[in-house]
Motif scaffolding. Structure first.
Motif, PDB file in Angstrom:
ATOM      1  N   TYR A   1       0.850  -1.741  -0.226  1.00  0.00           N
ATOM      2  CA  TYR A   1      -0.014  -0.204   0.115  1.00  0.00           C
ATOM      3  C   TYR A   1       1.006   1.723  -0.093  1.00  0.00           C
ATOM      4  CZ  TYR A   1      -3.431   3.174   1.518  1.00  0.00           C
ATOM      5  OH  TYR A   1      -4.529   4.628   0.967  1.00  0.00           O
ATOM      6  N   LEU A   2       2.129   1.506   0.739  1.00  0.00           N
ATOM      7  CA  LEU A   2       2.372   2.100   0.987  1.00  0.00           C
ATOM      8  C   LEU A   2       3.566   2.559  -0.212  1.00  0.00           C
ATOM      9  CD1 LEU A   2       3.505   2.536   4.696  1.00  0.00           C
ATOM     10  CD2 LEU A   2       1.566   3.975   3.531  1.00  0.00           C
ATOM     11  N   ALA A   3       4.104   2.187  -0.822  1.00  0.00           N
ATOM     12  CA  ALA A   3       4.663   1.712  -1.998  1.00  0.00           C
ATOM     13  C   ALA A   3       4.380   2.025  -3.170  1.00  0.00           C
ATOM     14  CB  ALA A   3       4.809   0.149  -3.022  1.00  0.00           C
ATOM     15  N   ASP A   4       2.356   1.846  -3.143  1.00  0.00           N
ATOM     16  CA  ASP A   4       1.561   2.749  -4.264  1.00  0.00           C
ATOM     17  C   ASP A   4       1.328   4.070  -3.467  1.00  0.00           C
ATOM     18  OD1 ASP A   4       0.175   1.986  -6.367  1.00  0.00           O
ATOM     19  OD2 ASP A   4      -1.443   1.865  -5.456  1.00  0.00           O
ATOM     20  N   VAL A   5       0.986   4.525  -2.708  1.00  0.00           N
ATOM     21  CA  VAL A   5       0.736   6.125  -2.160  1.00  0.00           C
ATOM     22  C   VAL A   5       2.813   6.669  -2.518  1.00  0.00           C
ATOM     23  CG1 VAL A   5       0.873   7.609  -0.608  1.00  0.00           C
ATOM     24  CG2 VAL A   5      -0.604   5.352  -0.809  1.00  0.00           C
ATOM     25  N   GLN A   6       3.697   5.228  -1.821  1.00  0.00           N
ATOM     26  CA  GLN A   6       4.837   6.933  -2.314  1.00  0.00           C
ATOM     27  C   GLN A   6       4.998   6.990  -4.238  1.00  0.00           C
ATOM     28  OE1 GLN A   6       8.681   4.327  -1.538  1.00  0.00           O
ATOM     29  NE2 GLN A   6       9.610   6.569  -1.193  1.00  0.00           N
ATOM     30  N   SER A   7       4.400   6.027  -4.886  1.00  0.00           N
ATOM     31  CA  SER A   7       4.345   6.386  -6.311  1.00  0.00           C
ATOM     32  C   SER A   7       3.820   7.684  -6.685  1.00  0.00           C
ATOM     33  CB  SER A   7       4.196   4.685  -7.044  1.00  0.00           C
ATOM     34  OG  SER A   7       3.184   4.352  -7.216  1.00  0.00           O
ATOM     35  N   LEU A   8       2.391   7.343  -6.521  1.00  0.00           N
ATOM     36  CA  LEU A   8       2.033   8.743  -6.490  1.00  0.00           C
ATOM     37  C   LEU A   8       2.794  10.375  -6.851  1.00  0.00           C
ATOM     38  CD1 LEU A   8      -0.880  10.110  -7.211  1.00  0.00           C
ATOM     39  CD2 LEU A   8      -1.658   9.985  -4.512  1.00  0.00           C
ATOM     40  N   ASP A   9       3.246   9.629  -5.003  1.00  0.00           N
ATOM     41  CA  ASP A   9       3.782  11.006  -4.504  1.00  0.00           C
ATOM     42  C   ASP A   9       5.018  11.601  -5.356  1.00  0.00           C
ATOM     43  OD1 ASP A   9       4.734  13.155  -2.325  1.00  0.00           O
ATOM     44  OD2 ASP A   9       6.623  11.893  -2.961  1.00  0.00           O
ATOM     45  N   ASP A  10       5.655  10.286  -5.627  1.00  0.00           N
ATOM     46  CA  ASP A  10       6.513  10.689  -7.163  1.00  0.00           C
ATOM     47  C   ASP A  10       6.636  10.931  -8.296  1.00  0.00           C
ATOM     48  OD1 ASP A  10       8.163   9.523  -5.138  1.00  0.00           O
ATOM     49  OD2 ASP A  10       8.410   7.395  -6.454  1.00  0.00           O
ATOM     50  N   ASN A  11       4.862  10.720  -8.769  1.00  0.00           N
ATOM     51  CA  ASN A  11       4.691  11.155  -9.947  1.00  0.00           C
ATOM     52  C   ASN A  11       4.147  13.031  -9.757  1.00  0.00           C
ATOM     53  OD1 ASN A  11       4.580   9.615 -12.272  1.00  0.00           O
ATOM     54  ND2 ASN A  11       4.069   8.205 -10.690  1.00  0.00           N
ATOM     55  N   VAL A  12       3.730  12.506  -8.472  1.00  0.00           N
ATOM     56  CA  VAL A  12       3.589  14.989  -7.759  1.00  0.00           C
ATOM     57  C   VAL A  12       4.650  14.908  -8.449  1.00  0.00           C
ATOM     58  CG1 VAL A  12       2.711  16.103  -6.640  1.00  0.00           C
ATOM     59  CG2 VAL A  12       1.420  13.606  -6.585  1.00  0.00           C
ATOM     60  N   GLY A  13       5.983  14.726  -7.965  1.00  0.00           N
ATOM     61  CA  GLY A  13       7.625  15.509  -8.214  1.00  0.00           C
ATOM     62  C   GLY A  13       7.307  15.532  -9.253  1.00  0.00           C
ATOM     63  N   ARG A  14       6.824  14.956 -10.217  1.00  0.00           N
ATOM     64  CA  ARG A  14       7.310  15.002 -11.610  1.00  0.00           C
ATOM     65  C   ARG A  14       6.622  16.654 -11.860  1.00  0.00           C
ATOM     66  NH1 ARG A  14       6.398  11.931 -15.569  1.00  0.00           N
ATOM     67  NH2 ARG A  14       4.750  10.234 -14.270  1.00  0.00           N
ATOM     68  N   LEU A  15       5.319  16.253 -11.495  1.00  0.00           N
ATOM     69  CA  LEU A  15       4.295  17.138 -12.424  1.00  0.00           C
ATOM     70  C   LEU A  15       5.207  18.490 -12.037  1.00  0.00           C
ATOM     71  CD1 LEU A  15       0.780  17.529 -13.440  1.00  0.00           C
ATOM     72  CD2 LEU A  15       1.403  19.240 -11.656  1.00  0.00           C
ATOM     73  N   LEU A  16       5.291  18.891 -10.466  1.00  0.00           N
ATOM     74  CA  LEU A  16       5.521  19.808  -9.814  1.00  0.00           C
ATOM     75  C   LEU A  16       6.834  20.548 -10.558  1.00  0.00           C
ATOM     76  CD1 LEU A  16       4.574  19.330  -6.696  1.00  0.00           C
ATOM     77  CD2 LEU A  16       3.888  19.935  -8.208  1.00  0.00           C
TER      78      LEU A  16
ATOM     79  N   GLN B   1      -5.429  -3.494   0.707  1.00  0.00           N
ATOM     80  CA  GLN B   1      -5.971  -1.645   1.417  1.00  0.00           C
ATOM     81  C   GLN B   1      -5.773  -1.540   2.677  1.00  0.00           C
ATOM     82  OE1 GLN B   1      -7.657  -1.076  -2.719  1.00  0.00           O
ATOM     83  NE2 GLN B   1      -7.732   0.664  -0.957  1.00  0.00           N
ATOM     84  N   MET B   2      -4.448  -0.765   2.925  1.00  0.00           N
ATOM     85  CA  MET B   2      -3.977  -0.466   3.689  1.00  0.00           C
ATOM     86  C   MET B   2      -4.331   1.111   4.149  1.00  0.00           C
ATOM     87  SD  MET B   2      -3.315  -3.075   6.124  1.00  0.00           S
ATOM     88  CE  MET B   2      -4.816  -3.745   6.014  1.00  0.00           C
ATOM     89  N   GLY B   3      -4.890   1.554   3.753  1.00  0.00           N
ATOM     90  CA  GLY B   3      -5.500   3.462   3.748  1.00  0.00           C
ATOM     91  C   GLY B   3      -5.793   3.737   5.307  1.00  0.00           C
ATOM     92  N   PHE B   4      -5.567   4.748   5.791  1.00  0.00           N
ATOM     93  CA  PHE B   4      -5.573   5.115   6.906  1.00  0.00           C
ATOM     94  C   PHE B   4      -6.236   6.226   6.926  1.00  0.00           C
ATOM     95  CE2 PHE B   4      -3.021   7.564  10.547  1.00  0.00           C
ATOM     96  CZ  PHE B   4      -3.334   6.543  11.432  1.00  0.00           C
ATOM     97  N   ASN B   5      -7.484   6.182   7.360  1.00  0.00           N
ATOM     98  CA  ASN B   5      -8.468   7.521   8.078  1.00  0.00           C
ATOM     99  C   ASN B   5      -7.729   7.826   8.927  1.00  0.00           C
ATOM    100  OD1 ASN B   5      -9.262   7.478   5.402  1.00  0.00           O
ATOM    101  ND2 ASN B   5     -10.797   5.846   6.843  1.00  0.00           N
ATOM    102  N   GLY B   6      -7.590   8.177   9.862  1.00  0.00           N
ATOM    103  CA  GLY B   6      -6.361   8.771  11.094  1.00  0.00           C
ATOM    104  C   GLY B   6      -7.539   8.182  12.952  1.00  0.00           C
ATOM    105  N   PRO B   7      -7.618   8.958  13.253  1.00  0.00           N
ATOM    106  CA  PRO B   7      -8.343   8.397  14.618  1.00  0.00           C
ATOM    107  C   PRO B   7     -10.377   9.112  15.050  1.00  0.00           C
ATOM    108  CG  PRO B   7      -7.059  10.097  15.451  1.00  0.00           C
ATOM    109  CD  PRO B   7      -7.157   9.875  13.340  1.00  0.00           C
ATOM    110  N   VAL B   8     -10.902   8.676  13.220  1.00  0.00           N
ATOM    111  CA  VAL B   8     -12.186   9.014  12.690  1.00  0.00           C
ATOM    112  C   VAL B   8     -12.711   7.397  13.250  1.00  0.00           C
ATOM    113  CG1 VAL B   8     -11.705  11.225  12.240  1.00  0.00           C
ATOM    114  CG2 VAL B   8     -11.514   9.127  10.948  1.00  0.00           C
ATOM    115  N   ARG B   9     -14.296   7.754  12.677  1.00  0.00           N
ATOM    116  CA  ARG B   9     -15.162   6.724  12.405  1.00  0.00           C
ATOM    117  C   ARG B   9     -15.211   7.097  10.747  1.00  0.00           C
ATOM    118  NH1 ARG B   9     -21.434   6.861  15.140  1.00  0.00           N
ATOM    119  NH2 ARG B   9     -22.104   5.082  14.353  1.00  0.00           N
ATOM    120  N   GLY B  10     -15.238   5.575  10.741  1.00  0.00           N
ATOM    121  CA  GLY B  10     -15.453   5.343   9.382  1.00  0.00           C
ATOM    122  C   GLY B  10     -15.048   5.068   8.239  1.00  0.00           C
ATOM    123  N   GLY B  11     -15.041   5.208   7.048  1.00  0.00           N
ATOM    124  CA  GLY B  11     -14.119   5.143   6.239  1.00  0.00           C
ATOM    125  C   GLY B  11     -15.448   5.244   4.608  1.00  0.00           C
TER     126      GLY B  11
END
Length: 457
Positions: free
Chosen positions: A241-256, A292-302
């Motif tokens: 999951y975190l590898a997937d998210v990091q790849s998103l960040d990498d591509n955001v970096g390319r655009l910026l 699907q290891m997404g994290f919503n923080g200390p809140v209810r539901g998703g």
């Protein structure tokens, strides 16, 4: 280069009747606008929003160089409803036909308004906002959508640079072609929607990660335990999951980086958002859902719920020289329906505010004080008998129906963002007031909805 200009004005005097206005203004080129939209990214999946492990330096840089909002809400708990609010400033339940299948009918879109204002417009990535995906739709000049087939096996992009890399390639090319501006571009990726299956190359840097349950609040324990019970490996799932998210960040970096190289940084509004919170309900269904290891923080539901975990999502705005850098706004309550009226205010487009569900929140963007809503926020699925929710001020109320049952629930979100303590019995007057408002809204909605084969994503 286009010569479209925008005059920023400060009103120093306004006398109604015989209207007298004195203004001071500075002429400026209209800003370019880039909306980076993630899919199912949890409210706390970014490092800058509190994830204990994630590596998102490029998205975090937007927060460092701009403003991060804590109380931003999607207009729905699945993909199409959230996108509907962003595009039209109308709540999805106001449409008799689910927009992913029926489109926006005669409702005006932010892209149509900006197109008339002289903007070049583009859309790259996920669509899910109507049956027609050709140039000219909703005033969008360039469209290269990559909707994945619903109801069947998802198309797995999964290339070495991350599955959203082709989307960012197209968006960067569009920016290069329209660098003279002004331009508006939707960059709507698939990360972190199921399936999460990054390449071995992307996962390898995470090979040493071991999940420590105590690094997370109890809301994640059910997900961890469900995966373990079903025979999955939480460490491996989190790495993927975190590898997937990091790849998103990498591509955001390319655009910026490309914006910087083209000299567009100073005059470009860049916003990062997620369409809804992480899925907390399906991690134990087997196969790739383990990841699907997404994290919503200390809140209810998703995702699929209108609790805070389903609709409270990241919202970061960077506009150098206009939006304060390094600021965190914990007070303003913002929504996806505010996108259209806020951009209209910034770009000088005149609209009838009464025709839209959102509000101009540009003052909050520009650091001129917290936004105090005049209109409540409302949620409901496109079904006559579904429950509804309202957020007004510090209060959030769940209004049940006979079909879904349960009791009225009232939460003081300012004091209890986790929605852990139902205080309806202690505040009957507030329950009465909010119930009346939400019932009035529900009564204004379509009495029947066009049934479609798939309204969840």
């Amino acid at each position: 280069m286009k010569t479209t200009k925008l005059v920023y004005v400060t009103l120093s005097l306004l006398i109604l009747g015989n209207t007298a206005v004195t203004v001071s203004g500075v002429e400026s080129q209209q800003p370019n606008i880039v909306l980076l939209l993630a899919d199912d990214l949890g409210g706390s999946d970014l490092h800058c929003y509190g994830h204990p492990y994630s590596r998102t330096p490029n998205i975090d840089s937007l927060a460092r160089d701009g403003t991060r909002f804590i109380q931003f809400y999607a207009t729905g708990a699945t993909c199409c409803p959230a996108r509907t609010g962003l595009m039209t400033s109308k709540y999805p339940a106001t449409y008799p036909s689910y927009p992913a299948n029926g489109g926006f009918a005669d409702r005006v879109t932010v892209t149509e308004l900006l197109k008339k204002q002289g903007y070049d417009t583009g859309h790259f990535g996920k669509w899910h906002i109507g049956p027609v995906q050709k140039p000219g739709t909703y005033g969008i000049d360039s469209i290269n959508s990559s909707d994945e087939k619903q109801g069947g096996k998802k198309k797995q992009l999964g290339e070495e640079r991350g599955r959203d890399a082709p989307i960012y390639d197209d968006a960067i090319k569009f920016i290069e072609q329209h660098k003279g501006g002004p331009f508006y571009v939707n960059v709507w990726g698939h990360i972190s929607h199921n399936p999460v299956n990054p390449s071995d190359r992307l996962v390898k840097p995470w090979s040493e990660l071991t999940v420590k349950d105590s690094d997370f609040p109890p809301q994640m324990y059910d997900k961890f335990n469900a995966v373990r019970k079903a025979g999955g490996d939480v460490d491996d799932a989190m790495r993927c999951y975190l590898a997937d998210v990091q790849s998103l960040d990498d591509n955001v970096g390319r655009l910026l980086k490309r914006l910087d190289e083209l000299g567009l940084r100073e005059n470009t509004i860049v916003v990062f958002n997620s369409d809804q919170g992480a899925d907390m309900t399906k991690a134990s269904l087997g196969g790739l859902r383990f990841n699907q290891m997404g994290f919503n923080g200390p809140v209810r539901g998703g995702k699929h719920t209108h609790w805070e975990g389903g609709v409270r999502v990241p919202w970061i705005v960077r506009w150098p020289g206009h939006v304060p850098a390094g600021r965190t706004d914990k007070t303003s309550v913002l929504s996806g329906v505010d996108w259209l009226p806020t951009l209209c205010a910034i770009t000088g487009i005149k609209i009838n505010a009464n025709k839209f569900d959102g509000e101009d929140v540009s003052a909050a963007w520009l650091g001129q004080g917290p936004h105090l809503r005049a209109k409540p926020l409302l949620w409901k699925t496109s079904s006559p008998g579904s429950e509804s929710y309202i957020r007004e001020g510090q209060w959030k109320l769940r209004h049940p129906t006979r079909r879904n049952g349960g009791e009225v629930e009232l939460y003081n979100i300012a004091a209890d963002p986790a929605e852990s303590s139902n205080v309806a019995d202690q505040h009957p007057d507030i329950v009465k007031t909010l119930s009346a408002k939400v019932q009035t809204w529900v009564a204004s909605l379509p009495k029947d909805y066009v049934k479609t084969k798939d309204q969840e994503d």
